[in-house]
Design a protein around this motif. Sequence first.
Motif, PDB file in Angstrom:
ATOM      1  N   UNK A 178      31.979  56.382  85.294  1.00  0.00           N
ATOM      2  CA  UNK A 178      31.299  55.582  84.280  1.00  0.00           C
ATOM      3  C   UNK A 178      32.160  54.473  83.692  1.00  0.00           C
ATOM      4  N   UNK A 179      31.545  53.318  83.489  1.00  0.00           N
ATOM      5  CA  UNK A 179      32.232  52.184  82.857  1.00  0.00           C
ATOM      6  C   UNK A 179      31.171  51.296  82.216  1.00  0.00           C
ATOM      7  N   UNK A 180      31.426  50.906  81.007  1.00  0.00           N
ATOM      8  CA  UNK A 180      30.491  50.021  80.319  1.00  0.00           C
ATOM      9  C   UNK A 180      31.304  48.993  79.550  1.00  0.00           C
ATOM     10  N   UNK A 181      30.823  47.764  79.476  1.00  0.00           N
ATOM     11  CA  UNK A 181      31.492  46.851  78.550  1.00  0.00           C
ATOM     12  C   UNK A 181      30.455  46.308  77.590  1.00  0.00           C
ATOM     13  N   UNK A 182      30.943  45.796  76.475  1.00  0.00           N
ATOM     14  CA  UNK A 182      30.023  45.326  75.450  1.00  0.00           C
ATOM     15  C   UNK A 182      30.602  44.119  74.760  1.00  0.00           C
ATOM     16  N   UNK A 183      29.705  43.278  74.256  1.00  0.00           N
ATOM     17  CA  UNK A 183      30.181  42.088  73.544  1.00  0.00           C
ATOM     18  C   UNK A 183      29.486  41.960  72.203  1.00  0.00           C
ATOM     19  N   UNK A 184      30.195  41.310  71.313  1.00  0.00           N
ATOM     20  CA  UNK A 184      29.596  40.897  70.050  1.00  0.00           C
ATOM     21  C   UNK A 184      29.741  39.381  70.014  1.00  0.00           C
ATOM     22  N   UNK A 185      28.647  38.636  70.242  1.00  0.00           N
ATOM     23  CA  UNK A 185      28.827  37.192  70.360  1.00  0.00           C
ATOM     24  C   UNK A 185      28.942  36.491  69.011  1.00  0.00           C
ATOM     25  N   UNK A 186      28.788  37.222  67.924  1.00  0.00           N
ATOM     26  CA  UNK A 186      29.024  36.599  66.603  1.00  0.00           C
ATOM     27  C   UNK A 186      30.528  36.616  66.311  1.00  0.00           C
ATOM     28  N   UNK A 187      31.148  37.781  66.569  1.00  0.00           N
ATOM     29  CA  UNK A 187      32.582  37.889  66.273  1.00  0.00           C
ATOM     30  C   UNK A 187      33.451  37.557  67.497  1.00  0.00           C
ATOM     31  N   UNK A 188      32.830  37.285  68.627  1.00  0.00           N
ATOM     32  CA  UNK A 188      33.537  36.962  69.876  1.00  0.00           C
ATOM     33  C   UNK A 188      34.442  38.092  70.360  1.00  0.00           C
ATOM     34  N   UNK A 189      33.976  39.314  70.194  1.00  0.00           N
ATOM     35  CA  UNK A 189      34.781  40.453  70.656  1.00  0.00           C
ATOM     36  C   UNK A 189      34.200  40.999  71.964  1.00  0.00           C
ATOM     37  N   UNK A 190      35.072  41.485  72.828  1.00  0.00           N
ATOM     38  CA  UNK A 190      34.620  42.100  74.078  1.00  0.00           C
ATOM     39  C   UNK A 190      35.363  43.430  74.242  1.00  0.00           C
ATOM     40  N   UNK A 191      34.603  44.459  74.587  1.00  0.00           N
ATOM     41  CA  UNK A 191      35.206  45.794  74.732  1.00  0.00           C
ATOM     42  C   UNK A 191      34.770  46.429  76.041  1.00  0.00           C
ATOM     43  N   UNK A 192      35.524  47.414  76.449  1.00  0.00           N
ATOM     44  CA  UNK A 192      35.165  48.164  77.644  1.00  0.00           C
ATOM     45  C   UNK A 192      35.419  49.643  77.352  1.00  0.00           C
ATOM     46  N   UNK A 193      34.619  50.506  77.957  1.00  0.00           N
ATOM     47  CA  UNK A 193      34.799  51.926  77.702  1.00  0.00           C
ATOM     48  C   UNK A 193      34.186  52.753  78.825  1.00  0.00           C
ATOM     49  N   UNK A 194      34.470  54.060  78.758  1.00  0.00           N
ATOM     50  CA  UNK A 194      33.822  54.975  79.695  1.00  0.00           C
ATOM     51  C   UNK A 194      32.477  55.440  79.136  1.00  0.00           C
ATOM     52  N   UNK A 195      32.170  55.080  77.897  1.00  0.00           N
ATOM     53  CA  UNK A 195      30.980  55.627  77.243  1.00  0.00           C
ATOM     54  C   UNK A 195      30.490  54.645  76.177  1.00  0.00           C
ATOM     55  N   UNK A 196      29.211  54.274  76.206  1.00  0.00           N
ATOM     56  CA  UNK A 196      28.700  53.317  75.214  1.00  0.00           C
ATOM     57  C   UNK A 196      28.878  53.809  73.781  1.00  0.00           C
ATOM     58  N   UNK A 197      28.976  55.128  73.617  1.00  0.00           N
ATOM     59  CA  UNK A 197      29.120  55.707  72.278  1.00  0.00           C
ATOM     60  C   UNK A 197      30.364  55.159  71.562  1.00  0.00           C
ATOM     61  N   UNK A 198      31.427  54.851  72.339  1.00  0.00           N
ATOM     62  CA  UNK A 198      32.667  54.334  71.733  1.00  0.00           C
ATOM     63  C   UNK A 198      32.443  52.931  71.170  1.00  0.00           C
ATOM     64  N   UNK A 199      31.429  52.239  71.657  1.00  0.00           N
ATOM     65  CA  UNK A 199      31.231  50.834  71.294  1.00  0.00           C
ATOM     66  C   UNK A 199      30.154  50.669  70.217  1.00  0.00           C
ATOM     67  N   UNK A 200      29.506  51.777  69.845  1.00  0.00           N
ATOM     68  CA  UNK A 200      28.401  51.704  68.884  1.00  0.00           C
ATOM     69  C   UNK A 200      28.877  51.096  67.566  1.00  0.00           C
TER      70      UNK A 200
END
Length: 608
Positions: A178-200
């Motif tokens: 498993x691998x997921x990445x996520x972005x917040x385009x307001x704060x310009x942050x990008x993250x990656x994780x093994x689980x979307x729960x870490x990015x909530x």
Amino acid sequence: MCGIVGYFGPSQNSVEIVLEGLKRLEYRGYDSAGVSFIDEHNVLQNYKKAGKLDNLKIELKGKNLIARACIGHTRWATHGGVTDENAHPHHNDILSIIHNGIIENANDLKKELMSHGVKFKSETDSESFLELVTFELRKGKPILESISDSFKRIRGNSAFVILYPKTGEIFAIKRGAPLVCGINDITSEALVSSDPYALAGIVHKLYFPEDEVIVHLSGGNKNLVNFYELDLTKTTRYLSKKQDMSVEVSEKGEYEHFMLKEIHEQPELIRNLTQYYFAGEGREALEKVALYKPNRIYLSACGTAAYAGLVVRDYLEGINRIPANVELASEFRYRDPILKTGDVGIFVSQSGETADTLAAQSLCKKAGVKTLSIVNVDGSTLFRDCDDNLLIRAGVEIGVASTKAFTQQALTGRLMSAAMAGDLKDEAKKVKLTGKFALLAERIDRLLVQSDIIKSVAESIYNKKGFFYTGRGAYFPIALEGALKLKEIAYVHAEGYAAGELKHGPIALIDEEMVNIALVGPELFEKTVSNVQEIKARKGIIVSIGPRNNEELMDLSDYYIPLDFEGLEELSPLYVNVVNQLLAYYMAKFKGTDIDKPRNLAKSVTVE
Ligand code: F6R
């Protein structure tokens, strides 16, 4: 199994953000933890510690943690013992990497690299990938090409996150993990994780890259995240999705343990399930399943989910008269099963990331068999890979020992069986089934209020030598699940047995130090009582879970936990199962074990 989190963006708190993500994922693996980050002077910093995440936090106290890029890891050991050296990240002066999975050809790669003078610091397979990428970089290849060329050479299922100090950027890639990445385009942050729960709560949008897609996090830049094929061309091989998970779910609230909280959540979840499937968003999915006309059904899963599969099998055979087999995914994937068009494969899973279950699904798909998941995590790999999905709606399950997910898996299976029987078109049948679910919820509510009786039984028996959970028919899967719960959280030997089978061998183990947890529901009552007599005659300690006011069974038992079965019919086994959950919980509490994070386990088993 391991928790992985990476952050790249304008915030100088990347270490804090990664630690918070790791805290949320700690239930997935907790042998050791570590972080690598690029400090304000552009220097790579690495900290890692054996043991739980708190050990790492102690190590980090007082350190300058200002950093815009950080990667972190919680480990579930595969190659190499639980030591600081074997903890991730693995780093040299050029790179730092974290890894989830197994590199099957690590030994060959290590030998080859050692022949070129490369020295290894740990016993892990992961370090071979670190040194392979470094070796390619030293040849003068750019970072993307070095990652791609190295990844092409490794065998097995893995996910990697790579921190490249030269540019301060983060890359990730996976195959069958498993691998997921996520972005917040307001704060310009990008993250990656093994689980979307870490990015909530941090990102607004999630991307699930497909296998062998290189993810490049470039938070703060125009494209917060970029995706490349192994030939380095840009790709759109990923699924994107809005992030809608809430963070509050990670709190224990008034409960001492997540497991207890999750046991208590069951009545509410049961009530909500019929609403979701009969009148809410789930309707469409269930209507689709109602059109299935399978010749045979293969249910495949692991552990607790496989036991839930046994409950569902009984519904499919008993109610629908459809031939159904339950297959342990780890065995099924390596057999040569006779799969035919017209068969349906059903995959039961909480996480939707269990490696063996995913492989079993893939086997069915390749054979042209329709695949359906009964799964908790929306958007998980299993969810994405199956043709159709029935969500079990259990919410986030943090306790490593599965409780509410089991109940919801079995009940979702019951709704599926109703749909296949054509009951969705019959209002009266839907009302009747909704009533039965409500009755189960009410009985569990009452049981939870009176759980002191279960606690006192647990206190009397928790230090006995061994435990046989016995049941017949619909209670046999519950016996298996009850024994598993006790083993994993209380560390005592327990076995689930079909009550009629004991005299074919295991009865030799019965003496005054052995406990029989007898699951005696209304069906096959007399037969099961006879089996209890056989154990009593050999001086075993009898704990019966049976119908209220049954004098015969009460007289036979050293301890008696009475239940009201009326009206529950085929849902009765799930009621008994909650007693088992509480018995295991309290026995573990008296033993003083780490209930939410039992030794040697991890929540999501992403290696085979
Ligand atoms: C036991 C337990 C495990 C899981 C098994 C499958 O309490 O939780 O046996 O049921 O590892 O996991 P999932 O359901 O995530 O596929």
